[in-house]
Design a protein around this motif. Sequence first.
Motif, short mmCIF file in Angstrom:
data_model
loop_
_atom_site.label_atom_id
_atom_site.label_comp_id
_atom_site.label_asym_id
_atom_site.label_seq_id
_atom_site.Cartn_x
_atom_site.Cartn_y
_atom_site.Cartn_z
N ARG A 1 35.54 8.54 78.70
CA ARG A 1 34.88 9.84 78.17
C ARG A 1 33.43 9.63 77.19
N LYS B 1 34.58 16.11 68.64
CA LYS B 1 35.09 17.10 69.43
C LYS B 1 35.81 16.34 70.67
N ILE B 2 35.24 15.50 71.03
CA ILE B 2 35.66 14.46 72.18
C ILE B 2 37.34 14.03 71.93
N GLY C 1 39.31 15.60 69.44
CA GLY C 1 40.07 16.84 69.45
C GLY C 1 40.73 16.76 67.69
N ALA D 1 44.95 20.71 69.18
CA ALA D 1 43.92 20.11 69.86
C ALA D 1 43.61 20.96 71.21
N THR E 1 40.01 17.83 75.16
CA THR E 1 40.14 16.65 73.98
C THR E 1 40.93 15.76 74.38
#
Length: 143
Positions: free
Chosen positions: A24, A86-87, A89, A96, A100
Amino acid sequence: MEQTFIMIKPDGVQRGLIGEVIGRFEKKGFYLKAMKLVNVEKSFAEKHYADLSSKPFFAGLVEYIVSGPVVAMVWEGKSVVATGRKIVGATNPLTAEPGTIRGDFAVDIGRNVIHGSDSVENARKEIALWFPEGLAEWQSNQH
Ligand code: CMP
Protein backbone atom coordinates in the motif's frame (compact mmCIF):
# COMPACT_ATOMS: atom_id res chain seq x y z
CA MET A 1 12.12 15.12 2.00
CA GLU A 2 9.67 14.21 4.77
CA GLN A 3 9.97 10.85 6.51
CA THR A 4 7.70 8.85 8.81
CA PHE A 5 8.05 5.85 11.07
CA ILE A 6 5.72 2.92 10.42
CA MET A 7 5.61 -0.23 12.56
CA ILE A 8 3.72 -3.42 11.71
CA LYS A 9 2.70 -4.70 15.15
CA PRO A 10 2.89 -8.35 16.28
CA ASP A 11 -0.68 -9.12 15.18
CA GLY A 12 0.04 -7.76 11.69
CA VAL A 13 3.20 -9.86 11.39
CA GLN A 14 1.49 -13.01 12.72
CA ARG A 15 -1.45 -12.58 10.36
CA GLY A 16 0.78 -12.31 7.29
CA LEU A 17 0.05 -8.64 6.54
CA ILE A 18 3.64 -7.44 5.98
CA GLY A 19 3.40 -7.58 2.18
CA GLU A 20 -0.04 -5.97 2.18
CA VAL A 21 1.17 -3.01 4.26
CA ILE A 22 4.35 -2.50 2.26
CA GLY A 23 2.39 -2.77 -1.01
CA ARG A 24 0.00 0.00 0.00
CA PHE A 25 2.82 2.42 0.82
CA GLU A 26 4.78 1.47 -2.31
CA LYS A 27 1.79 1.79 -4.64
CA LYS A 28 0.96 5.21 -3.23
CA GLY A 29 4.40 6.35 -4.36
CA PHE A 30 6.38 6.45 -1.12
CA TYR A 31 9.96 5.24 -0.80
CA LEU A 32 11.08 2.59 1.69
CA LYS A 33 14.24 3.96 3.32
CA ALA A 34 14.87 1.40 6.09
CA MET A 35 13.26 -1.76 7.41
CA LYS A 36 13.97 -4.41 10.05
CA LEU A 37 12.17 -7.27 11.79
CA VAL A 38 12.75 -6.96 15.52
CA ASN A 39 11.76 -8.42 18.86
CA VAL A 40 11.60 -5.42 21.16
CA GLU A 41 12.32 -5.49 24.86
CA LYS A 42 9.81 -4.21 27.42
CA SER A 43 11.95 -1.16 28.29
CA PHE A 44 12.19 -0.24 24.60
CA ALA A 45 8.41 -0.54 24.07
CA GLU A 46 7.90 1.64 27.17
CA LYS A 47 10.19 4.25 25.63
CA HIS A 48 8.36 4.20 22.29
CA TYR A 49 5.01 4.67 24.04
CA ALA A 50 6.32 6.93 26.86
CA ASP A 51 3.67 9.60 26.13
CA LEU A 52 0.96 7.04 27.01
CA SER A 53 2.51 5.85 30.29
CA SER A 54 -0.36 7.25 32.40
CA LYS A 55 -3.08 5.52 30.34
CA PRO A 56 -4.92 2.56 31.84
CA PHE A 57 -4.12 0.45 28.75
CA PHE A 58 -0.36 1.18 28.86
CA ALA A 59 0.73 -2.11 30.49
CA GLY A 60 -1.39 -4.15 28.07
CA LEU A 61 -0.10 -2.15 25.11
CA VAL A 62 3.53 -2.80 26.08
CA GLU A 63 2.80 -6.50 26.65
CA TYR A 64 1.26 -6.72 23.18
CA ILE A 65 4.16 -4.99 21.45
CA VAL A 66 6.70 -7.39 23.02
CA SER A 67 4.55 -10.48 22.28
CA GLY A 68 6.21 -11.16 18.90
CA PRO A 69 8.34 -9.62 16.20
CA VAL A 70 7.41 -6.25 14.71
CA VAL A 71 8.49 -4.69 11.41
CA ALA A 72 10.00 -1.22 11.85
CA MET A 73 10.19 0.94 8.73
CA VAL A 74 11.05 4.43 7.56
CA TRP A 75 9.05 5.72 4.59
CA GLU A 76 9.80 8.89 2.69
CA GLY A 77 7.84 11.16 0.38
CA LYS A 78 5.69 14.28 0.07
CA SER A 79 3.53 14.75 3.19
CA VAL A 80 4.24 11.14 4.12
CA VAL A 81 3.37 11.69 7.81
CA ALA A 82 -0.21 12.92 7.25
CA THR A 83 -0.82 10.75 4.18
CA GLY A 84 0.67 7.74 5.96
CA ARG A 85 -1.85 8.28 8.77
CA LYS A 86 -4.63 8.26 6.18
CA ILE A 87 -3.36 4.98 4.73
CA VAL A 88 -3.18 3.54 8.27
CA GLY A 89 -6.66 4.78 9.31
CA ALA A 90 -8.17 5.82 12.64
CA THR A 91 -6.72 4.32 15.84
CA ASN A 92 -9.95 2.47 16.59
CA PRO A 93 -10.46 -0.04 13.75
CA LEU A 94 -14.22 0.13 14.26
CA THR A 95 -14.25 3.77 13.18
CA ALA A 96 -11.41 3.46 10.63
CA GLU A 97 -12.74 3.87 7.08
CA PRO A 98 -12.84 0.86 4.75
CA GLY A 99 -9.90 1.23 2.39
CA THR A 100 -7.53 2.03 5.25
CA ILE A 101 -5.30 -0.68 6.71
CA ARG A 102 -7.03 -0.68 10.11
CA GLY A 103 -10.45 -0.31 8.46
CA ASP A 104 -9.82 -3.33 6.27
CA PHE A 105 -7.92 -5.65 8.62
CA ALA A 106 -8.81 -5.04 12.27
CA VAL A 107 -11.69 -4.80 14.74
CA ASP A 108 -9.92 -4.29 18.09
CA ILE A 109 -8.25 -1.04 19.23
CA GLY A 110 -5.77 -3.13 21.20
CA ARG A 111 -4.85 -5.19 18.10
CA ASN A 112 -4.80 -2.56 15.39
CA VAL A 113 -2.06 -4.05 13.13
CA ILE A 114 0.07 -0.96 12.59
CA HIS A 115 1.50 2.23 14.07
CA GLY A 116 2.27 5.43 12.18
CA SER A 117 3.87 8.62 13.50
CA ASP A 118 1.29 11.33 14.22
CA SER A 119 3.50 14.37 13.51
CA VAL A 120 6.73 15.29 11.75
CA GLU A 121 8.33 15.93 15.15
CA ASN A 122 7.29 12.52 16.52
CA ALA A 123 8.42 10.86 13.28
CA ARG A 124 11.88 12.35 13.79
CA LYS A 125 11.98 11.10 17.41
CA GLU A 126 10.68 7.64 16.54
CA ILE A 127 13.10 7.19 13.63
CA ALA A 128 15.98 8.19 15.94
CA LEU A 129 14.77 5.71 18.59
CA TRP A 130 14.26 2.76 16.23
CA PHE A 131 17.17 3.41 13.88
CA PRO A 132 19.94 4.82 16.12
CA GLU A 133 22.43 3.48 13.56
CA GLY A 134 21.00 5.98 11.06
CA LEU A 135 19.88 5.33 7.50
CA ALA A 136 22.39 3.97 4.99
CA GLU A 137 24.02 6.60 2.79
CA TRP A 138 22.86 5.14 -0.54
CA GLN A 139 19.26 5.30 0.61
CA SER A 140 19.21 9.09 0.50
CA ASN A 141 20.28 9.08 -3.16
CA GLN A 142 17.61 6.76 -4.57
CA HIS A 143 15.27 9.35 -5.95
P1 CMP B 1 -0.83 3.45 18.00
O1 CMP B 1 -1.09 4.22 16.77
O2 CMP B 1 0.31 2.51 18.02
O3 CMP B 1 -0.65 4.48 19.19
C1 CMP B 1 -1.00 4.18 20.52
C2 CMP B 1 -1.64 2.85 20.66
O4 CMP B 1 -2.32 2.66 21.87
C3 CMP B 1 -2.72 2.73 19.61
O5 CMP B 1 -2.15 2.60 18.34
C4 CMP B 1 -3.49 1.52 20.14
O6 CMP B 1 -2.89 0.30 19.76
C5 CMP B 1 -3.32 1.70 21.63
N1 CMP B 1 -4.57 2.18 22.23
C6 CMP B 1 -5.09 3.41 22.12
N2 CMP B 1 -6.23 3.48 22.82
C7 CMP B 1 -6.42 2.27 23.39
C8 CMP B 1 -7.42 1.71 24.23
N3 CMP B 1 -8.47 2.44 24.64
N4 CMP B 1 -7.27 0.43 24.61
C9 CMP B 1 -6.21 -0.29 24.21
N5 CMP B 1 -5.23 0.18 23.41
C10 CMP B 1 -5.33 1.44 23.00
